[in-house]
Design a protein around this motif. Structure first.
Motif, PDB file in Angstrom:
ATOM      1  N   MET A 130       0.802  -1.282  -0.194  1.00 64.25           N
ATOM      2  CA  MET A 130       0.129  -0.096  -0.292  1.00 64.25           C
ATOM      3  C   MET A 130       0.726   1.243  -0.148  1.00 64.25           C
ATOM      4  O   MET A 130       1.756   1.349   0.808  1.00 64.25           O
ATOM      5  CB  MET A 130      -0.935  -0.140   1.198  1.00 64.25           C
ATOM      6  N   SER A 131       0.595   2.123  -0.764  1.00 70.24           N
ATOM      7  CA  SER A 131       1.236   3.311  -0.862  1.00 70.24           C
ATOM      8  C   SER A 131       0.452   4.605  -1.489  1.00 70.24           C
ATOM      9  O   SER A 131      -0.746   4.274  -2.356  1.00 70.24           O
ATOM     10  CB  SER A 131       2.505   3.304  -1.640  1.00 70.24           C
ATOM     11  N   MET A 132       0.594   5.776  -0.730  1.00 68.07           N
ATOM     12  CA  MET A 132      -0.333   6.650  -1.290  1.00 68.07           C
ATOM     13  C   MET A 132       0.227   7.429  -2.509  1.00 68.07           C
ATOM     14  O   MET A 132       1.472   7.934  -2.517  1.00 68.07           O
ATOM     15  CB  MET A 132      -0.411   7.979  -0.254  1.00 68.07           C
ATOM     16  N   VAL A 133      -0.394   7.592  -3.512  1.00 66.33           N
ATOM     17  CA  VAL A 133       0.152   7.966  -4.965  1.00 66.33           C
ATOM     18  C   VAL A 133      -0.235   9.249  -5.520  1.00 66.33           C
ATOM     19  O   VAL A 133       0.163   9.737  -6.396  1.00 66.33           O
ATOM     20  CB  VAL A 133       0.025   6.753  -5.940  1.00 66.33           C
ATOM     21  N   GLY A 134      -1.193   9.911  -4.761  1.00 61.60           N
ATOM     22  CA  GLY A 134      -1.781  11.169  -5.277  1.00 61.60           C
ATOM     23  C   GLY A 134      -3.135  11.629  -4.666  1.00 61.60           C
ATOM     24  O   GLY A 134      -3.692  10.879  -3.837  1.00 61.60           O
ATOM     25  N   LYS A 135      -3.421  12.765  -4.829  1.00 61.26           N
ATOM     26  CA  LYS A 135      -4.783  13.445  -4.314  1.00 61.26           C
ATOM     27  C   LYS A 135      -5.343  14.144  -5.771  1.00 61.26           C
ATOM     28  O   LYS A 135      -4.552  14.712  -6.688  1.00 61.26           O
ATOM     29  CB  LYS A 135      -4.311  14.264  -3.397  1.00 61.26           C
ATOM     30  N   LYS A 136      -6.485  14.190  -5.644  1.00 59.81           N
ATOM     31  CA  LYS A 136      -7.171  15.281  -6.580  1.00 59.81           C
ATOM     32  C   LYS A 136      -8.501  15.467  -6.169  1.00 59.81           C
ATOM     33  O   LYS A 136      -8.984  15.221  -4.814  1.00 59.81           O
ATOM     34  CB  LYS A 136      -7.546  14.114  -7.752  1.00 59.81           C
ATOM     35  N   LYS A 137      -9.205  16.252  -6.713  1.00 61.87           N
ATOM     36  CA  LYS A 137     -10.663  16.790  -6.218  1.00 61.87           C
ATOM     37  C   LYS A 137     -11.631  16.306  -7.378  1.00 61.87           C
ATOM     38  O   LYS A 137     -11.458  16.581  -8.634  1.00 61.87           O
ATOM     39  CB  LYS A 137     -10.712  18.405  -6.169  1.00 61.87           C
ATOM     40  N   VAL A 138     -12.763  15.763  -7.024  1.00 62.34           N
ATOM     41  CA  VAL A 138     -13.706  15.406  -7.935  1.00 62.34           C
ATOM     42  C   VAL A 138     -15.076  16.000  -7.098  1.00 62.34           C
ATOM     43  O   VAL A 138     -15.265  15.656  -5.997  1.00 62.34           O
ATOM     44  CB  VAL A 138     -14.045  13.950  -7.679  1.00 62.34           C
ATOM     45  N   LEU A 139     -15.781  16.817  -7.888  1.00 67.82           N
ATOM     46  CA  LEU A 139     -16.971  17.502  -7.538  1.00 67.82           C
ATOM     47  C   LEU A 139     -16.685  18.167  -6.195  1.00 67.82           C
ATOM     48  O   LEU A 139     -17.415  18.232  -5.314  1.00 67.82           O
ATOM     49  CB  LEU A 139     -18.026  16.473  -7.448  1.00 67.82           C
ATOM     50  N   GLY A 140     -15.580  18.726  -6.195  1.00 65.88           N
ATOM     51  CA  GLY A 140     -15.149  19.593  -4.912  1.00 65.88           C
ATOM     52  C   GLY A 140     -14.827  18.749  -3.430  1.00 65.88           C
ATOM     53  O   GLY A 140     -14.526  19.351  -2.488  1.00 65.88           O
ATOM     54  N   LEU A 141     -14.612  17.281  -3.681  1.00 64.11           N
ATOM     55  CA  LEU A 141     -14.387  16.648  -2.497  1.00 64.11           C
ATOM     56  C   LEU A 141     -12.911  16.170  -2.687  1.00 64.11           C
ATOM     57  O   LEU A 141     -12.365  15.943  -3.829  1.00 64.11           O
ATOM     58  CB  LEU A 141     -15.070  15.231  -2.567  1.00 64.11           C
ATOM     59  N   ASP A 142     -12.126  16.184  -1.375  1.00 64.35           N
ATOM     60  CA  ASP A 142     -10.623  15.653  -1.591  1.00 64.35           C
ATOM     61  C   ASP A 142     -10.701  14.315  -1.794  1.00 64.35           C
ATOM     62  O   ASP A 142     -11.151  13.585  -0.941  1.00 64.35           O
ATOM     63  CB  ASP A 142      -9.862  16.093  -0.384  1.00 64.35           C
ATOM     64  N   VAL A 143      -9.925  13.634  -2.927  1.00 69.43           N
ATOM     65  CA  VAL A 143      -9.885  12.358  -3.201  1.00 69.43           C
ATOM     66  C   VAL A 143      -8.422  11.975  -2.953  1.00 69.43           C
ATOM     67  O   VAL A 143      -7.532  12.456  -3.816  1.00 69.43           O
ATOM     68  CB  VAL A 143     -10.461  11.905  -4.390  1.00 69.43           C
ATOM     69  N   THR A 144      -8.102  10.763  -1.804  1.00 69.56           N
ATOM     70  CA  THR A 144      -6.925  10.424  -2.065  1.00 69.56           C
ATOM     71  C   THR A 144      -6.718   9.020  -2.549  1.00 69.56           C
ATOM     72  O   THR A 144      -7.681   8.229  -2.423  1.00 69.56           O
ATOM     73  CB  THR A 144      -6.520  10.254  -0.692  1.00 69.56           C
ATOM     74  N   THR A 145      -5.629   8.984  -3.452  1.00 69.67           N
ATOM     75  CA  THR A 145      -5.468   7.808  -4.308  1.00 69.67           C
ATOM     76  C   THR A 145      -4.560   6.874  -3.561  1.00 69.67           C
ATOM     77  O   THR A 145      -3.317   7.394  -3.255  1.00 69.67           O
ATOM     78  CB  THR A 145      -5.085   8.039  -5.549  1.00 69.67           C
ATOM     79  N   ILE A 146      -4.854   5.571  -3.078  1.00 72.29           N
ATOM     80  CA  ILE A 146      -3.912   4.855  -2.375  1.00 72.29           C
ATOM     81  C   ILE A 146      -3.780   3.612  -3.228  1.00 72.29           C
ATOM     82  O   ILE A 146      -4.757   2.829  -3.591  1.00 72.29           O
ATOM     83  CB  ILE A 146      -4.293   4.287  -1.034  1.00 72.29           C
ATOM     84  N   SER A 147      -2.418   3.280  -3.786  1.00 75.27           N
ATOM     85  CA  SER A 147      -2.236   2.278  -4.567  1.00 75.27           C
ATOM     86  C   SER A 147      -2.055   0.704  -3.719  1.00 75.27           C
ATOM     87  O   SER A 147      -1.306   0.734  -2.598  1.00 75.27           O
ATOM     88  CB  SER A 147      -1.050   2.436  -5.357  1.00 75.27           C
ATOM     89  N   THR A 148      -2.775   0.003  -4.068  1.00 76.85           N
ATOM     90  CA  THR A 148      -2.797  -1.844  -3.498  1.00 76.85           C
ATOM     91  C   THR A 148      -2.498  -2.640  -4.366  1.00 76.85           C
ATOM     92  O   THR A 148      -2.522  -2.304  -5.766  1.00 76.85           O
ATOM     93  CB  THR A 148      -3.820  -1.806  -2.412  1.00 76.85           C
ATOM     94  N   ILE A 149      -2.248  -3.837  -4.227  1.00 84.70           N
ATOM     95  CA  ILE A 149      -2.027  -4.880  -5.008  1.00 84.70           C
ATOM     96  C   ILE A 149      -3.162  -5.113  -5.945  1.00 84.70           C
ATOM     97  O   ILE A 149      -3.131  -5.886  -6.843  1.00 84.70           O
ATOM     98  CB  ILE A 149      -1.510  -5.964  -4.486  1.00 84.70           C
ATOM     99  N   TYR A 150      -4.252  -4.668  -5.238  1.00 86.62           N
ATOM    100  CA  TYR A 150      -5.754  -4.830  -6.015  1.00 86.62           C
ATOM    101  C   TYR A 150      -6.379  -3.703  -6.693  1.00 86.62           C
ATOM    102  O   TYR A 150      -7.271  -3.740  -6.980  1.00 86.62           O
ATOM    103  CB  TYR A 150      -6.538  -5.540  -4.849  1.00 86.62           C
ATOM    104  N   GLY A 151      -5.431  -2.823  -7.077  1.00 84.36           N
ATOM    105  CA  GLY A 151      -5.809  -1.719  -7.592  1.00 84.36           C
ATOM    106  C   GLY A 151      -5.778  -0.146  -6.897  1.00 84.36           C
ATOM    107  O   GLY A 151      -5.624  -0.479  -5.498  1.00 84.36           O
ATOM    108  N   ASP A 152      -6.283   1.013  -7.402  1.00 82.06           N
ATOM    109  CA  ASP A 152      -6.170   2.013  -6.633  1.00 82.06           C
ATOM    110  C   ASP A 152      -7.321   2.282  -5.778  1.00 82.06           C
ATOM    111  O   ASP A 152      -8.407   1.907  -6.450  1.00 82.06           O
ATOM    112  CB  ASP A 152      -5.966   3.221  -7.551  1.00 82.06           C
ATOM    113  N   MET A 153      -7.289   2.603  -4.500  1.00 77.29           N
ATOM    114  CA  MET A 153      -8.215   2.995  -3.834  1.00 77.29           C
ATOM    115  C   MET A 153      -8.605   4.676  -3.881  1.00 77.29           C
ATOM    116  O   MET A 153      -7.598   5.217  -3.692  1.00 77.29           O
ATOM    117  CB  MET A 153      -8.046   2.359  -2.387  1.00 77.29           C
ATOM    118  N   ASN A 154      -9.737   4.876  -4.245  1.00 79.49           N
ATOM    119  CA  ASN A 154     -10.143   6.364  -4.175  1.00 79.49           C
ATOM    120  C   ASN A 154     -11.208   6.573  -2.939  1.00 79.49           C
ATOM    121  O   ASN A 154     -12.147   6.189  -2.571  1.00 79.49           O
ATOM    122  CB  ASN A 154     -11.131   6.581  -5.395  1.00 79.49           C
TER     123      ASN A 154
END
Length: 229
Positions: A130-154
């Motif tokens: 698991m590792s945090m790979v980035g942040k973004k805004k979607v519809l005004g919400l802060d979304v953290t992207t965490i990379s896992t072996i099963y894909g990215d978690m939003n």
């Protein structure tokens, strides 16, 4: 009258009431119960806890390995994927996930001297699970992207879950939809009705406006959603 702290008191009250209305809508979409008597639809928590995947999340004892086991059960590639799943979590879980994905030892694979490859038998100092790979805004919400072996978690922090038994909700956005009441050519999505009470029709020197929403959620494919409690 122009006031000192809020120049336009009328605008301040309207903004406050619109925020309250949005809060009430989200509360209903999260915690609502289906009822034929009152014509209400089912909220996320009730639907997922009844038909979807249920996991436990005791922060004091939950390990990265057991959490990845949960992810493995949820994100089965035969019917589900992480790309369209949003993980709504309480403040405590939001902090826990950031700590879990931010620890250097848990995210950098370092092979011990003399070992040919990293594995689970003690040949490595850490694994890139698991590792945090980035942040973004979607519809005004802060979304953290965490990379896992099963894909990215939003991951999205949702303060509605604070103080409840729900630690985290995983909702596949492909398999749910916001449905306003529509019939006979009338859309009952959020509308503002001005002057439902006035001095002329109530005899009281005031004006009352109404903000009304008639809407609910449509849910399907419960195997693509999950709840951690």
């Amino acid at each position: 009258t122009v006031l000192k702290y809020e120049g336009n008191e009328w605008a301040r009250i309207w903004k406050e009431k619109l925020v309250e209305h949005k809060w009430d809508i989200e509360n209903a979409l999260l915690f609502g119960n289906q009822s034929s008597t009152y014509g209400t639809t089912q909220g996320a928590v009730d639907f997922i806890s009844t038909y979807g995947n249920s996991f436990s999340l005791a922060l004091a004892s939950k390990s990265q390995d057991s959490f990845l086991d949960d992810m493995s059960a949820l994100l089965d590639p035969r019917y589900n994927n992480a790309n369209s799943t949003v993980f709504f979590c309480s403040t405590a879980v939001y902090n826990w996930l950031h700590k879990l994905s931010g620890y250097f030892a848990n995210n950098v694979g370092m092979i011990k001297p003399g070992a040919s490859s990293p594995d689970n038998s003690g040949n490595s100092y850490g694994r890139a699970d698991m590792s945090m790979v980035g942040k973004k805004k979607v519809l005004g919400l802060d979304v953290t992207t965490i990379s896992t072996i099963y894909g990215d978690m939003n991951v999205v922090r949702n303060v509605h879950l604070d103080g409840t038994d729900v630690k985290m909700l995983a909702i596949n956005m492909k398999y749910c939809a916001y449905r306003p009441l529509v019939g006979n050519g009338i859309n009952r999505d959020t509308g503002i009705y001005v002057g439902v009470q006035t001095l002329e029709n109530s005899g009281v020197d005031r004006r009352v406006d109404q903000i009304l929403t008639e809407a609910g959620m449509e849910w399907c494919c419960p195997e693509t959603h999950a709840i951690w409690s």
